[in-house]
Design an enzyme around this catalytic site. Structure first.
Site, mmCIF file in Angstrom:
data_model
loop_
_atom_site.group_PDB
_atom_site.id
_atom_site.type_symbol
_atom_site.label_atom_id
_atom_site.label_comp_id
_atom_site.label_asym_id
_atom_site.label_seq_id
_atom_site.Cartn_x
_atom_site.Cartn_y
_atom_site.Cartn_z
ATOM 1 N N GLU A 158 0.821 -1.214 0.000
ATOM 2 C CA GLU A 158 0.000 0.000 0.000
ATOM 3 C C GLU A 158 0.857 1.267 0.000
ATOM 4 O O GLU A 158 0.783 2.089 0.913
ATOM 5 C CB GLU A 158 -0.971 -0.008 1.179
ATOM 6 C CG GLU A 158 -1.997 -1.129 1.108
ATOM 7 C CD GLU A 158 -2.951 -1.138 2.297
ATOM 8 O OE1 GLU A 158 -2.683 -0.470 3.303
ATOM 9 O OE2 GLU A 158 -3.973 -1.852 2.216
ATOM 10 N N GLU A 314 -6.226 -8.213 -0.773
ATOM 11 C CA GLU A 314 -6.649 -8.247 0.627
ATOM 12 C C GLU A 314 -8.149 -8.002 0.716
ATOM 13 O O GLU A 314 -8.707 -7.162 0.014
ATOM 14 C CB GLU A 314 -5.933 -7.180 1.463
ATOM 15 C CG GLU A 314 -4.467 -7.409 1.705
ATOM 16 C CD GLU A 314 -3.863 -6.340 2.617
ATOM 17 O OE1 GLU A 314 -4.627 -5.702 3.384
ATOM 18 O OE2 GLU A 314 -2.645 -6.134 2.551
#
EC number: 3.2.1.23
Length: 721
Positions: A158, A314
């Site tokens: 991220e 995710e």
């Protein structure tokens, strides 16, 4: 027409199903690895993302590397037929590095250097950070790039945030020099004559700061672009450190839902496959359709970045620990939300996390394996059942999404809209506006691509392009959209479009700037409404909608009806509204310059003036919505427009509210996903074609489906030519 894409990895030509796995947290108990392997196989999981935050375990002291624990994990995976996305651990660096090389720590916009802690608290410009990252990444690649269990590289985690340290200030100035060449060009582009902000030396330029410059909008815009380019450059640096050891291994990095901080389109060319992390706030309303539409939009966005299947890297199999209210998934929701990702193009379903951490901030975040440590939980059963479903749907892997409609959104347009001061500083709600249009198409079961104006893709593949609130519109974008419409396409645009160019300079000569000829209107003013203040759209010619006063006002603002040919829907006939709709927030006052008014304003001094227009240009048409309408307008408008354009729906049937259908195809077989987000049981009509259940293969004899709350079905049918 719809070729099947190859699997993400030839080692695993099925749906990837797995989770983030952190064996570095369990080195003190070797039995955990063996139990985890047993449970992974029991849950139908086949791949794990390993080592994402493992830097301290891999390099506990500078220059001393420990790979024994990772050897054991990957070797056992290979023995048991399991696979791994091997991560580069740059998302969080060890304490020894922060202590020895303080330059790696970020500096905030307030010019204060952070202490060690959190994650992504590092400077992407720092030579020391880049050097240490390259060293560790290369050692990982040298050791594992040809390991039989490794299917690809999971770069960092991220990417996000910015740094304002002296190194980044200098890098920003160098970026600006490459972009503009001279200070004169920069001063002209930034309009620095405003408030005497003209720069006479490159050294005078700094990043935006709360105690410094924030009012030069082009400056703000260029800083955001620079941050994207700097982060993408660091991503390229990581790729370069692992790629040479095995060029066949795909690389990805996990992104976040329509993340504001980075223009993800700048990463698409660097990565082999797109992956992202989805964490919906399910069950925050009576039905989940609004949440579902937002995440459907994101799935479409990430699929569209490379125009091929993506990875759901995710998601939570249970609950999060960071949302305002961390709800449990109700029965059926795990399967429903996972299949939603697949329906929009995901070839993986993966979770954060496999086993719950015992301590620190994520110890209560959902996981496949709870603290109790065994398989006898509701969540584990949900995951195992989904594993069986994905195995049965393996033929869906690599199929495409046949989108004939597209939403056009640009990150720099989004940034510029937010920065603009006026007309409603309490919010013009750009994202909500985009979703008003997208949700209408999603509710109809129409596949949608999410595209950018600078992408080099053939716009002619789309029957419909929707460009909501295209405030920042490049000249070349205007030229491309004009050509698209003239060649037979249909464009829908809205208020607050064509206001500024890519330098955030207002267009002279009338709004909507480079879209003016395409749309056939001139937008003279825009009225901002207070929250709670309402105007309305009235069908043109309706009683009360074209009073003598209103007719006179419309004719005074230019051309009245706009001619006889206008209003055709790309040769599909006239689109007409059948009722009134409330309007809120913004009401643009437009003059007709060849367009025809389909609806007019209901009230205020501009009652009777055009509020919805259509302009016929060449073989196509362009619609302009001059105000923000109530939600029901969009469903009615796009329902009528899509029928006239014959845009295919996944199911050619009227879907109940909260139910959507999406389709993937290989050109011979369509896979139709029917998804119920309404919060209650629904009966869904089919469209008379021959269907079979895609999981069991059993033919469907009924003319309708019965879905429970949070229910989902995947159907199979022969594709039409």
């Amino acid at each position: 027409m719809h070729p099947k894409h190859p699997p993400i990895s030839g080692k695993l030509p099925v749906f990837m199903h797995g989770a983030d796995y952190n064996p570095d947290q369990w080195q003190h108990d070797p039995a955990v690895l063996e139990e985890d392997i047993r449970l992974m196989k029991l849950a139908g999981c086949n791949v794990m993302a390993v080592g994402i935050f493992a830097w301290a375990a891999l390099e506990p002291e500078e220059g001393r590397f420990e790979f024994g624990w990772l050897d054991r994990v990957l070797d056992r995976f290979a023995e048991e037929g399991l696979y791994a996305w091997l991560a580069t651990p740059s998302g969080a660096r060890p304490a020894w590095m922060s202590e020895r090389y303080p330059e790696v720590l970020r500096v905030g916009a307030n010019r204060v250097r952070n202490l060690h802690g959190h994650r992504h608290n590092h400077c992407y410009t720092s030579p020391a950070y880049r050097e240490k990252t390259a060293i560790l990444n290369a050692k990982l690649a040298e050791r594992y790039a040809h390991h039989p269990a490794v299917v690809g590289w999971h770069l960092s985690n991220e990417y996000g945030g910015d740094c304002h340290c002296p190194l980044c200030q200098e890098a920003f100035r160098e970026w600006l020099q490459r972009r503009y060449g001279t200070l004169d060009a920069l001063n002209a582009a930034w309009w620095t004559s405003f408030w005497a902000h003209t720069y006479t030396s490159w050294s005078q330029i700094e990043s935006p700061a709360p105690h410094g410059e924030t009012m030069v909008h082009a400056h703000n815009l260029d800083w955001r672009r620079y941050v994207t380019d700097r982060t993408a450059d660091f991503c390229s640096h990581e790729i370069a450190s692992v790629r040479p050891f095995n060029p066949e291994l795909p690389v990805t990095t996990n992104m976040m839902d329509w993340y504001d901080g980075l223009d993800y389109r700048r990463f698409a060319g660097l990565l082999d496959v797109i992956s992202w992390d989805a964490y919906p706030t399910w069950h925050d309303a009576a039905d989940d359709s609004r949440t579902a539409a937002w995440f459907a939009f994101n799935h479409d966005l990430f699929r569209s970045l490379k125009d091929k299947p993506f990875m759901l890297m995710e998601s939570t199999p249970s609950l999060t620990n960071w949302q305002p209210v961390s709800k449990l998934k109700k029965p059926g929701m795990h399967r429903l939300s996972s299949l939603q990702a697949v329906a929009h193009g995901a070839d993986t379903v993966q979770y954060f996390q496999w086993r719950k951490s015992r301590g620190s901030s994520e110890k209560l975040h959902g996981a496949v394996v709870d603290h109790v440590g065994h398989e006898h939980t509701r969540v584990f059963r949900d995951v195992a059942e989904l594993g069986g479903t994905l195995a049965a749907l393996r033929d869906v892997v690599g199929t495409t999404t046949p989108a004939r409609a597209a939403i056009l959104t640009d990150w720099d347009n989004r940034w510029a809209v937010r920065d603009a001061q006026g007309p409603r500083n309490c919010g013009v709600h750009y994202e909500d506006t985009v979703m008003d249009h997208y949700r209408a198409l999603w509710s109809l079961g129409i596949p949608v691509d999410v595209i950018g104006s600078e992408e080099q893709r053939d716009l002619g593949r789309y029957a419909l392009i929707v460009a909501p609130m295209l405030y920042l519109c490049r000249e070349e974008t205007g030229v491309r959209l004009e050509r698209y419409v003239s060649d037979g396409g249909v464009l829908v645009s809205t208020y607050w479009s064509g206001i500024v160019d890519e330098r955030d300079l207002c267009y002279l000569g009338g709004f909507p700037g480079p879209l003016r000829r395409t749309l056939g209107i001139w937008a003279e003013e825009i009225d901002a409404l207070y929250d709670g203040e309402i105007n309305g759209l009235v069908p043109a010619g309706a009683k009360g909608g074209r009073s003598e006063q209103g007719r006179a006002a419309a004719e005074a603002c230019g051309n009245g009806s706009g001619g006889t040919a206008h209003g055709d829907v790309a040769r599909g006939g006239q689109l007409r509204l059948s009722r009134e709709y409330d309007a809120r927030e913004l009401c643009e006052l437009v003059h007709l310059e060849g367009a025809e008014a389909l609806a007019v304003y209901r009230s205020d001094f501009y009652a009777g003036r055009p509020a919805l227009t259509v302009n016929r240009l060449g073989a196509g048409s362009a619609y302009y919505l001059a105000t923000r309408a109530e939600p029901t307008f969009y469903g009615d408008f796009y329902g009528q427009l899509s029928r006239k354009l014959r845009i295919p729906r996944a199911l050619d049937a009227e879907l109940p509210a909260g139910v959507t259908a999406q389709v993937r195809t290989d050109g011979a077989t369509d896979y139709v996903f029917v998804l119920n987000f309404s919060g209650s049981g629904q009966t869904v009509p089919l469209d008379g074609r021959a269907y079979a259940d895609a999981e069991s293969g059993e033919p469907l004899d009924a003319a309708e489906l019965t879905l429970p709350a949070n229910g989902s079905r995947v159907l199979r049918r022969a594709a039409e030519g």
